[in-house]
Design a protein around this motif. Structure first.
Motif: not given
Length: 297
Positions: A211-221, A233-243
């Motif tokens: 959630p903290a990283e989602v909040a940072e993504i929303e701030r940047i957008v 409709d913000l969607k996120t997923r992580e795979a290793g080092r990729a976001r």
């Protein structure tokens, strides 16, 4: 040195360090005959195998995207982390077996001072290396490196527990404390193994970023979406080092494609600069697709 080269180099040296630690622990067991030290050495075999798996997985994970894997090979690291978790569980079960046998056939320890000193040196070396791996793994977003570090840290806990149990056994003459401490440590190892497997499986299941990283993504957008009406409709997923980040951006209906594309480029650049490993997909929509009113800030 780039993060990729650092991760690869550390994963290779983990194999070397693991072999040295295993040799030290095997020597400690040979000198003392302690079942707890034997179990501790057996776990180090798992460390070497797991480090080899992590090294291979990291090499695969950092392979560039290709025609058959257009989104990259990031999830290979989760497979390594799952394997390490399973191996930790296997090591714990081996320790439990040896401890159970020692309850029925207790025996006095030979040369305990030298054996415990060697084990202590191995534990300190393991602890330092585990911290290096976990810190580097987190900064480079490498699940395999973090898992390898956590695995080694459980080994440090094992060694500390074994040393404490043997010291107490020597002080009191209660030889059953040796296998009892091994059982307690094995239970702790099982817990860590389960936690590691659970976290890695979540990654394989495309879990959202925290959630903290989602909040940072929303701030940047919001900070970089001037002239846009909203995003939703913000969607996120992580795979290793990729976001992986995906959302819909609503712009005025009369805005040109060129202008809306420029806004998208600005948002993508900001996300990629501030969130390492970001992979961004933006769906541009006209004004009548708005859902939330003004969602820019």
């Amino acid at each position: 040195m780039t993060p990729m080269k650092t991760v690869r180099r550390l994963s290779f040296w983990s194999i070397v360090v693991g072999m040295v630690i295993f040799a030290l622990k095997l020597c400690a067991w040979w000198l003392t005959g302690s079942v707890a030290l034997f179990s501790d050495a057996m776990e180090s075999i798992v460390n070497v195998v797991a480090s080899g798996a992590a090294w291979f997985a990291i090499r695969v994970a950092y392979t560039p995207a290709d025609e058959n894997h257009p989104f990259g090979h990031h999830k290979a690291e989760y497979l390594s982390a799952v394997l390490e978790g399973v191996l930790i569980v296997v090591a714990a079960l081996l320790i439990l077996r040896e401890a159970a046998l020692a309850f029925y056939l207790p025996h006095a320890l030979e040369a305990p001072g030298i054996g415990l000193s060697i084990t202590a040196v191995a534990a300190v070396g393991n602890g330092i290396w585990a911290i290096v791996l976990m810190r580097t793994g987190r900064s480079a977003r490498s699940p395999a490196l973090v898992a390898d570090g956590r695995h080694l840290w459980t080994d440090v806990i094992t060694s500390a527990g074994v040393i404490a149990g043997l010291l107490l056994a020597l002080a009191t003459g209660w030889l059953w404390l040796d296998p009892l401490m091994a059982i307690i440590v094995a239970a702790n190892i099982l817990w860590h193994g389960w936690h590691m497997v659970s976290a890695s499986v979540q990654g394989l299941m495309d879990v959202a970023v925290d959630p903290a990283e989602v909040a940072e993504i929303e701030r940047i957008v919001r900070a970089n979406s001037d002239e846009a009406l909203e995003f939703h409709d913000l969607k996120t997923r992580e795979a290793g080092r990729a976001r992986f980040i995906e959302f819909h951006l609503v712009v005025p209906s009369d805005m040109t494609v060129e202008r809306s594309h420029a806004i998208c480029d600005r948002i993508e650049d900001a996300l990629e600069d501030e969130i390492p490993g970001a992979r961004v997909v933006i769906h541009v929509e006209p004004a009548h697709k708005a859902k939330n009113g003004d969602n820019r800030g």
